[in-house]
Scaffold this active site. Structure first.
Site, PDB file in Angstrom:
ATOM      1  CG  ASP A  25      44.983  41.239  35.810  1.00 53.96           C
ATOM      2  OD1 ASP A  25      43.775  41.551  35.761  1.00 53.96           O
ATOM      3  OD2 ASP A  25      45.745  41.283  34.822  1.00 53.96           O
ATOM      4  CE  LYS A  87      37.671  42.909  34.732  1.00 57.56           C
ATOM      5  NZ  LYS A  87      39.128  42.909  34.514  1.00 57.56           N
ATOM      6  CD  GLU A 190      41.768  45.602  35.009  1.00 54.18           C
ATOM      7  OE1 GLU A 190      41.642  45.931  33.817  1.00 54.18           O
ATOM      8  OE2 GLU A 190      41.025  44.771  35.554  1.00 54.18           O
ATOM      9  CG  ASP A 212      44.328  47.746  30.611  1.00 54.73           C
ATOM     10  OD1 ASP A 212      44.289  46.718  29.900  1.00 54.73           O
ATOM     11  OD2 ASP A 212      44.188  47.717  31.840  1.00 54.73           O
TER      12      ASP A 212
END
Lengths: 636, 175
Positions: A25, A87, A190, A212
């Site tokens: 992850d 990210k 994800e 999420d």
């Protein structure tokens, strides 16, 4: 957390056949690596027992790097060279970055944002870095952790990405993995990873929503879980909305409440850290005290109440509900159709988020999984399956979608959609083009991603140049361009002139990505910097690859050997034997060549096997197997 | 199995407009469970490539048959009776007038921000469309009247687009 206790003792693969695969992850704030051990998904921790790795990299003047907690500790001291939340920068241009001015980095081209081209780059003490290289450093640390814990080189990794990541962001993630020396088994969305972990654990059946909210991204996926099939019906989100933004709101509130003058990069980083701490504190308390001593000597002493926090973040929470509505509509469903809402990502711990989601779905969200770990655990479970470690009866299938429509620029700057959003992947679509001038031999195609009608409102993905079109009169050429989206959600383009059969040459100029040459250069650089012997490592990897191929072919021969004639079987076995001998040697190039030979010998075999599988599926034999599998869960 | 076989053959389904959605879903999943790239992630390059092609092919076929409009268009295509999208000039005047009225209602509701009205329009349109699809089923499967079926398909192309625009307007109001 108990996961996947389906395998009976003695049913799982023998230890020496168990292939080392991990799920990663790669988060905005923190990253994790997990694997399946003895049928159980577990998160791997570092030597101090810490499972999270802060996604922070500090670049030092001597070319060295600090990754994780060490780097995080230095972020207020050395903010310019310490990259956090890389990210958010993946596959993005300078003009795309929100709050750029409050970031402490030295962006290349910051003096002329409109003129800046390609993905953002940062000047650091260790040289100019792309977010891809920063992410690669995080992945390298996780790979080292996993290899130390598992005691050998990994055959591959499943790396998770936000479902709402566009093609450039996905490609950037895959490039980072390549730089880190990881073989990517799959890029997995994800929320889908979370659904696997939740679904298998709870034998869930029916329509589920996965909400999420991570450090820097928000995803909503609507899935139908049925008899071992995880089918994503629709997905939506915002790839620039996450827990970081809540910190940013607290930060702005602090500036105002304490009447602070413009801050140095160090002080800004310090207050952002305090903001994050206050946010986390408010999950269990009504008031969070905030104190900080600034470099200027000034003391910040504030109290943030839940009421104020809820008020200043109200619009952020509301911003997550819009994509939820859209995803439900895309799936053709109503709130009442949703059986459960799985909460993922540390930011879903905030009470106001829990409340808003509960109110919208008219049910309490499901919080029985650790929101920080569930994605990594799901990814590990999938990696285990993809690596071929599955035990008998332990099987499921993911059907995922692309989050954003793919389109082409047409006359007048308009977009023609070629693959609509929420199409199940892999997907392909062919489109015919013609020339508009006599003797025209080249053509440019501009691919964009997004839902809007104007090219300027969509993300530019790449410009393709088709060359080598045979000269013909205008309108006579028929150039068939095929857009293929693979199971990682990545686009590939191929072109062929139909009347002559000439394969047009496609050159890709990614708008916000790295070219193959750039990646090759970075690989060379990174090898020069790493202490371990790059050549040895490459050889080792080739040997692992060779072993993987041999095992794959042997298992195919075992189940479907009768599809080959005695002569063909002899040739395949000969190629296996040759590869086995070569793989024992030290010559990497010879191993690669022997692998190519074995691939070539098994090409027809592969086609026949596929054919047999489909026939078997249609003959209904698979039906019984599926029924058997269904009994692991509760039948509807 | 022939890679270029038609979509109905691929799923071993009779070539007809009326189909059993549950059977289609089941067959789609059964084949996908055999050919999907996830089943070949650890296989060699050749098998991975084949798997990608097959899984793409199966998805394409499923998309074409799952929804009634593409299914009707595909059946007409198989019968050598392609529906020209540019043929809208041939639409009868009353149909075009009705379309204009619908569009007016949508843009008025959108301008006034009346989400409930838009949702009402959505449901009314949807139920009207379902009757028209029943009619297409009769024309294609019972009467074999390709000419009339193609005409109805062309009308439904208008209506599907209208429905999309209504949904778009609802989404715009939510934002």
């Amino acid at each position: 957390m108990a996961l996947l206790q389906i395998a009976e003792p003695g049913e799982s693969a023998a230890p020496h056949q168990h292939k080392l695969a991990v799920g990663i992850d790669l988060g905005t704030t923190n990253s994790l690596v997990a694997t399946v051990r003895s049928g159980l998904a577990v998160v791997l921790s570092d030597e101090l027992g810490r499972t999270l790795l802060p996604s922070v990299v500090r670049y030092l003047p001597d070319g060295g790097t600090q990754v994780g907690f060490d780097a995080q500790e230095q972020q207020s001291v050395d903010p310019r060279n310490t990259v956090v939340s890389a990210k958010r920068l993946m596959g993005r241009g300078l003009a795309d970055i929100a709050h750029r001015e409050s970031m402490p980095y030295d962006f290349v081209g910051a003096e002329d944002v409109q003129g800046a081209q390609g993905m953002v780059r940062l000047r650091t003490a260790g040289g100019v870095k792309t977010p891809v290289e920063v992410s690669a450093d995080v992945l390298r640390a996780l790979r080292a952790r996993a290899e130390a814990a598992l005691g050998g080189p990994l055959v591959g990794a499943v790396i998770t990405v936000p479902a709402y990541f566009d093609d450039a962001q996905r490609q950037a993630t895959k490039d980072a993995a390549r730089l880190a020396g990881l073989s990517v088994l799959r890029l997995l969305n994800e929320p889908t990873a979370a659904a696997i972990a939740y679904g298998l654990d709870n034998a869930a059946e029916g329509v589920y929503a996965v909400y999420d909210l991570g450090g820097g991204t928000f995803d909503i996926s609507i899935l139908n879980l049925s008899k071992g099939i995880f089918e994503v019906l629709a997905t939506g989100g915002d790839s620039a909305l996450g827990g970081d933004d809540f910190d940013q709101r607290i930060f702005c509130w602090m500036l105002e409440a304490a009447k602070l003058k413009p801050l140095s990069a160090e002080d800004a980083r310090l207050l952002l850290t305090r903001a994050r701490e206050a946010k986390e504190y408010l999950t269990f308390h009504g008031v969070a005290p905030i104190t900080a001593r600034l470099n200027s000597g000034e003391l910040v002493d504030l109290k943030l109440t839940t009421e104020i926090f809820t008020e200043i973040t109200q619009t952020l929470v509301a911003k997550t509900i819009q994509p939820v509505k859209k995803a439900l509509r895309d799936a053709g469903l109503q709130v009442a159709d949703v059986k459960g809402v799985v909460m993922v990502g540390g930011a879903t711990r905030m009470p106001q988020v829990q409340r808003a989601v509960g109110e919208f779905f008219k049910q309490d969200p499901l919080n029985n999984l650790d929101p920080d770990k569930v994605v990594a655990l799901g990814a590990a479970t999938q990696a285990n399956l993809l690596a071929g470690n599955r035990a008998a009866g332990d099987d499921w299938l993911l059907l995922d979608v692309i989050p954003l429509s793919l389109g082409l620029e047409t006359m007048g700057g308009l977009v023609e959609k070629i693959i609509p959003r929420n199409s199940t992947i892999p997907a392909a679509r062919a489109q015919e083009f013609t020339t508009f001038r006599d003797g025209q031999t080249a053509m440019a195609v501009h691919v964009v991603q997004g839902e809007r009608e104007l090219v300027t409102d969509c993300r530019s993905l790449a410009r393709f140049e088709l060359r080598g079109i045979p000269p013909m009169v205008a309108g006579a050429a028929r150039i068939r361009v095929t857009f293929q989206v693979d199971a990682d959600g990545l686009l590939a383009v191929a072109a062929r002139e139909q009347t002559s059969g000439v394969e047009a040459n496609v050159t890709v100029k990614p708008s916000y990505g790295l070219s193959d040459d750039e990646i090759a250069g970075m690989l060379k650089d990174s090898m020069a910097h790493t202490k371990d012997d790059a050549m040895r490592r490459a050889l080792k990897e080739a040997q692992v690859e060779a072993q993987r191929l041999i095992e794959a072919v042997q298992s195919a021969l075992k189940s479907d050997g009768e599809l080959l004639s005695a002569e063909e079987l002899g040739r395949v076995e000969g190629a296996i034997a040759k590869l086995q001998t070569t793989a024992l040697g030290e010559n990497r190039r010879h191993i690669t060549l022997a692998m190519d030979d074995l691939e070539a010998e098994t090409k027809d075999f592969a086609a026949r096997r596929m054919d047999k599988s489909i026939r078997r599926a249609l003959a209904g034999r698979k039906v019984d197997e599926l029924k058997e599998f269904g009994s692991h869960g509760e039948n509807k | 199995m022939d890679f270029s076989a038609d979509h109905f053959t691929l799923f071993s389904l009779p070539r007809a407009f009326r189909l059993d959605a549950a059977t289609l879903d089941r067959k789609y999943r059964e084949i996908q469970a055999q050919v999907h790239p996830d089943k070949f992630a650890h296989a060699g390059d050749a098998e991975r490539r084949l798997s990608l092609q097959w899984a793409t092919r199966v998805n394409e076929a499923y998309q074409a048959l799952k929804k009634p409009l593409p299914r009707a268009q595909y059946l007409l295509h198989l019968a050598g009776h392609d529906v020209g999208a540019e043929n809208n000039t041939a639409m009868p005047a009353d149909f075009l007038i009705e379309q204009m009225e619908w569009r007016e209602a949508v843009s008025e509701a959108r301008a006034a921000g009346e989400q409930h009205e838009l949702e009402h329009l959505h449901h009314r349109l949807k139920s009207g469309m379902s009757e028209r699809y029943d009619e297409i089923g009769e024309l294609l499967d019972d009467a074999g009247d390709l000419e009339q079926a193609a005409d109805r398909v062309r009308r439904l192309m208008f209506l599907e687009k209208l429905l999309f625009e209504i949904d778009d307007a609802i989404a715009a109001l939510e934002e």
